[in-house]
Motif scaffolding. Structure first.
Motif, PDB file in Angstrom:
ATOM      1  N   ASN A   1       0.881  -1.170   0.059  1.00 12.60           N
ATOM      2  CA  ASN A   1       0.080  -0.128  -0.020  1.00 12.60           C
ATOM      3  C   ASN A   1       0.901   1.359  -0.109  1.00 12.60           C
ATOM      4  O   ASN A   1       0.288   2.422  -0.372  1.00 12.60           O
ATOM      5  CB  ASN A   1      -0.933   0.078   1.208  1.00 12.60           C
ATOM      6  CG  ASN A   1      -2.037  -0.880   1.096  1.00 12.60           C
ATOM      7  OD1 ASN A   1      -2.622  -1.407   0.112  1.00 12.60           O
ATOM      8  ND2 ASN A   1      -2.859  -1.190   2.061  1.00 12.60           N
TER       9      ASN A   1
ATOM     10  N   ASN B   1      -6.159  -8.249 -12.336  1.00 15.81           N
ATOM     11  CA  ASN B   1      -5.881  -7.938 -11.058  1.00 15.81           C
ATOM     12  C   ASN B   1      -6.406  -9.029  -9.984  1.00 15.81           C
ATOM     13  O   ASN B   1      -5.542  -9.289  -9.139  1.00 15.81           O
ATOM     14  CB  ASN B   1      -5.927  -6.699 -10.801  1.00 15.81           C
ATOM     15  CG  ASN B   1      -4.843  -5.756 -11.317  1.00 15.81           C
ATOM     16  OD1 ASN B   1      -3.982  -6.214 -11.622  1.00 15.81           O
ATOM     17  ND2 ASN B   1      -5.327  -4.421 -11.495  1.00 15.81           N
TER      18      ASN B   1
ATOM     19  N   ILE C   1      -4.238 -11.238  -7.855  1.00 17.61           N
ATOM     20  CA  ILE C   1      -4.363 -11.556  -6.246  1.00 17.61           C
ATOM     21  C   ILE C   1      -4.469 -12.855  -5.530  1.00 17.61           C
ATOM     22  O   ILE C   1      -4.122 -13.388  -4.653  1.00 17.61           O
ATOM     23  CB  ILE C   1      -5.536 -10.659  -5.781  1.00 17.61           C
ATOM     24  CG1 ILE C   1      -5.296  -9.198  -5.878  1.00 17.61           C
ATOM     25  CG2 ILE C   1      -6.105 -10.852  -4.246  1.00 17.61           C
ATOM     26  CD1 ILE C   1      -6.650  -8.041  -5.844  1.00 17.61           C
TER      27      ILE C   1
ATOM     28  N   TYR D   1      -8.197  -1.323  -3.583  1.00 16.08           N
ATOM     29  CA  TYR D   1      -7.177  -2.534  -3.376  1.00 16.08           C
ATOM     30  C   TYR D   1      -7.448  -3.146  -1.992  1.00 16.08           C
ATOM     31  O   TYR D   1      -7.854  -4.431  -1.892  1.00 16.08           O
ATOM     32  CB  TYR D   1      -5.898  -2.165  -3.643  1.00 16.08           C
ATOM     33  CG  TYR D   1      -4.937  -3.495  -3.460  1.00 16.08           C
ATOM     34  CD1 TYR D   1      -5.226  -4.823  -3.783  1.00 16.08           C
ATOM     35  CD2 TYR D   1      -3.719  -3.380  -2.621  1.00 16.08           C
ATOM     36  CE1 TYR D   1      -4.351  -5.723  -3.548  1.00 16.08           C
ATOM     37  CE2 TYR D   1      -2.800  -4.314  -2.284  1.00 16.08           C
ATOM     38  CZ  TYR D   1      -3.253  -5.670  -2.846  1.00 16.08           C
ATOM     39  OH  TYR D   1      -2.319  -6.479  -2.680  1.00 16.08           O
TER      40      TYR D   1
ATOM     41  N   ILE E   1     -12.223  -3.748  -9.519  1.00 12.90           N
ATOM     42  CA  ILE E   1     -11.068  -3.789 -10.261  1.00 12.90           C
ATOM     43  C   ILE E   1     -11.159  -4.678 -11.238  1.00 12.90           C
ATOM     44  O   ILE E   1     -11.935  -5.703 -11.406  1.00 12.90           O
ATOM     45  CB  ILE E   1      -9.885  -3.902  -9.460  1.00 12.90           C
ATOM     46  CG1 ILE E   1      -9.869  -5.509  -8.720  1.00 12.90           C
ATOM     47  CG2 ILE E   1      -9.762  -2.848  -8.140  1.00 12.90           C
ATOM     48  CD1 ILE E   1      -8.424  -5.811  -7.985  1.00 12.90           C
TER      49      ILE E   1
ATOM     50  N   LEU F   1      -1.144  -1.361  -9.673  1.00 17.16           N
ATOM     51  CA  LEU F   1      -1.570  -2.424  -8.887  1.00 17.16           C
ATOM     52  C   LEU F   1      -0.996  -3.987  -9.554  1.00 17.16           C
ATOM     53  O   LEU F   1      -0.345  -4.770  -8.825  1.00 17.16           O
ATOM     54  CB  LEU F   1      -2.970  -2.443  -8.680  1.00 17.16           C
ATOM     55  CG  LEU F   1      -3.510  -3.622  -7.905  1.00 17.16           C
ATOM     56  CD1 LEU F   1      -2.896  -4.039  -6.453  1.00 17.16           C
ATOM     57  CD2 LEU F   1      -5.011  -3.635  -7.718  1.00 17.16           C
TER      58      LEU F   1
ATOM     59  N   TYR G   1     -10.545  -5.521  -1.645  1.00 17.64           N
ATOM     60  CA  TYR G   1     -10.320  -7.048  -1.946  1.00 17.64           C
ATOM     61  C   TYR G   1      -9.425  -7.616  -0.664  1.00 17.64           C
ATOM     62  O   TYR G   1      -9.355  -8.739  -0.468  1.00 17.64           O
ATOM     63  CB  TYR G   1      -9.311  -6.893  -3.554  1.00 17.64           C
ATOM     64  CG  TYR G   1     -10.508  -6.735  -4.314  1.00 17.64           C
ATOM     65  CD1 TYR G   1     -10.932  -7.851  -5.177  1.00 17.64           C
ATOM     66  CD2 TYR G   1     -10.829  -5.384  -4.731  1.00 17.64           C
ATOM     67  CE1 TYR G   1     -12.033  -7.778  -6.123  1.00 17.64           C
ATOM     68  CE2 TYR G   1     -11.637  -5.158  -5.724  1.00 17.64           C
ATOM     69  CZ  TYR G   1     -12.267  -6.262  -6.550  1.00 17.64           C
ATOM     70  OH  TYR G   1     -13.000  -5.880  -7.697  1.00 17.64           O
TER      71      TYR G   1
ATOM     72  N   SER H   1      -6.513   4.355  -4.929  1.00 19.71           N
ATOM     73  CA  SER H   1      -6.324   3.028  -5.474  1.00 19.71           C
ATOM     74  C   SER H   1      -5.971   2.101  -4.265  1.00 19.71           C
ATOM     75  O   SER H   1      -6.400   0.955  -4.262  1.00 19.71           O
ATOM     76  CB  SER H   1      -5.080   3.153  -6.311  1.00 19.71           C
ATOM     77  OG  SER H   1      -5.047   3.974  -7.778  1.00 19.71           O
TER      78      SER H   1
END
Length: 512
Positions: free
Chosen positions: A250, A346, A350, A265, A342, A402, A268, A261
């Protein structure tokens, strides 16, 4: 009798901690829903950033906690309370110092906070908000050492139930304060001090169960001090590496893509962190049993136990990873709205990052209980350097934001600790090579690919047949559970891993 007792404790801890984490699941999403809609995405991004910054400050621990817990396994098995009291007193004193160090370093960050947040962010009380998070982080160390004693003694259920009750009360208060006052500072205060309240209650339990205060004298012997020093050094590098790999995302994202952003993120990450907690607590529930097992068995049987547990770990991590990939966007849509979604790429990254990181979980447990952290120094440095290097390349050269951060974590993991962790375990604990492990590693990854292909097809079919997101979510969840258990089972049908898996299921069903 001893084997039955160990299995019983492992099963009880796994079931209780898993159940408690599932019960914690809905209220956290409800709480975050109100936070996003009443306090805003900027606040969400700021708190996520502060949490990452403070996770870096937690390096002050330097792996001391894990190293000291390693010393508890033997005296607990012997019920040597005098020795336990000596170890816990040392543990307490070290953590008091750590709390002070974290707070002072955190205060030193205040002048530089605007550079990490971004000068275009004008949010009220930003410094007070950071100090609240800092204070909560520092005070969490004051009594947390008592939880480690319960974990080492296979009494995880006490911590789990305590944490559940405290979490429900504190998060309910958070929702109420958000609705009534819309005050981010009050919300933050209630959030960060939840762990402190849990630690206080657990400390009362520990004092009641063990009565360690009556054992005032005693010191560690020379061999124990030597082992502690060696493990502290190894765990220090493991700790630094872990924080750099997972705790700086982060910070990088805020610097290269902005706080908003980070907020997107972090939604999630809320999902993955809940799932991570379920998996960690279920797997960690057997750690005390592993420690008990290795004190009574030779390396060959310990290696067999490792592969048995690794098979269960694979089923669990593949199931969760598939759920993250195929269901996360459904969850975000139902929870917060489709404007918080997102890209699917991505989301896939993840899920793969979760898979590669958590496939190693059983290995972490064996490294801990065997006291092998002292061999991890150079490997941890390799992972740390690789992660920062690849992340910066993807961010600065390819400007992937990201996507770059996720690729940096995945690539660095694959090139370093994927083979380094098992090398240490097999070489120093099992007196064996890692060929058998690596064969199963690639074999399991092939199984995962088969599962992805099957479930991707099912997902598209369900999407075409039903327009309801809720119906799609529940039907696909059912198929994910079935496929992630059935496919590995069929691929391992005649193996000793499946026999072990069957025996665990039989014991669970008999007790239900």
């Amino acid at each position: 009798m001893i084997k039955h007792s160990r299995t019983f404790f492992a099963m009880r801890n796994a079931l209780v901690t898993g159940l408690v984490t599932i019960l914690n699941f809905p209220i956290q999403f409800i709480n975050r829903y109100y936070m996003v809609h009443y306090l805003g995405i900027v606040y969400l991004g700021l708190t996520s950033l502060f949490t990452n910054i403070l996770s870096v400050l937690s390096l002050a621990d330097l792996g001391l906690g894990t190293s000291i817990v390693f010393l508890l396994y033997k005296p607990l098995s012997e019920r040597n309370f005098k020795k336990i009291a000596v170890i816990m007193k040392l543990y307490r004193n070290i953590y008091y110092v750590i709390a002070i160090v974290i707070f002072l370093i955190g205060l030193g960050i205040l002048p530089f906070l605007k550079y990490l947040v971004g000068r275009n962010i004008n949010y009220p009380h930003i410094y007070i908000l950071f100090i609240i998070y800092l204070t909560g982080s520092a005070t969490s160390y004051l009594f947390s050492y008592n939880q480690s004693l319960l974990y080492a003694d296979q009494k995880n259920h006490i911590v789990a139930w305590t944490n559940l009750v405290v979490t429900y009360i504190m998060l309910t208060l958070q929702v109420i304060t958000v609705l009534l006052f819309k005050n981010p500072l009050l919300y933050a205060f209630l959030f960060v001090f939840s762990s402190f309240v849990t630690n206080i209650i657990v400390t009362v339990f520990v004092n009641h169960i063990y009565h360690l205060s009556q054992y005032n004298n005693g010191v560690l012997n020379r061999e124990e001090i030597y082992l502690l020093k060696k493990n502290v050094v190894g765990n220090m590098f493991l700790r630094i590496s872990g924080v750099i790999v997972t705790g700086t995302d982060n910070i990088f994202l805020s610097s290269f893509a902005g706080v908003v952003s980070v907020g997107l993120y972090s939604n999630y990450l809320t999902i993955t962190n809940v799932l991570q907690r379920i998996m960690t607590q279920v797997i960690s529930a057997v750690t005390g049993s592993i420690g008990n097992f290795i004190t009574q068995n030779k390396s060959l049987r310990s290696k067999r136990l490792f592969f048995n547990l690794q098979f269960i770990n694979f089923i669990l991590v593949s199931m969760i990873s598939l759920g993250i990939y195929l269901l996360s966007n459904d969850v975000i849509t139902l929870w917060l709205g489709d404007k918080y979604i997102i890209s699917k790429l991505n989301v896939f990254l993840i899920s793969m990052s979760f898979y590669f990181m958590n496939y190693r979980m059983i290995g972490w447990n064996f490294i801990s209980v065997y006291g092998l952290a002292r061999y991890m120094k150079i490997f941890s440095i390799n992972e740390m350097i690789a992660n920062v290097l690849f992340t910066l390349v993807f961010l600065c050269v390819f400007r992937l934001k990201l996507t770059g951060i996720l690729l940096g974590t995945i690539v660095s993991t694959l090139l370093t600790v994927t083979w380094q962790d098992p090398y240490v375990i097999f070489h120093h604990a099992f007196n064996s090579n890692i060929i058998e492990y690596m064969k199963k590693y690639f074999y399991n990854f092939f199984i995962l690919i088969v599962e992805i292909i099957c479930l991707e097809y099912m997902s598209n079919l369900l999407r075409a047949l039903c327009s309801s997101t809720v119906l799609h979510f529940f039907l696909l969840s059912f198929f994910i559970v079935i496929v992630s258990i059935l496919v590995p089972y069929l691929f391992y049908i005649r193996s000793f891993e499946v026999k072990y898996f069957n025996s665990i299921l039989t014991k669970v069903l008999r007790r239900s």
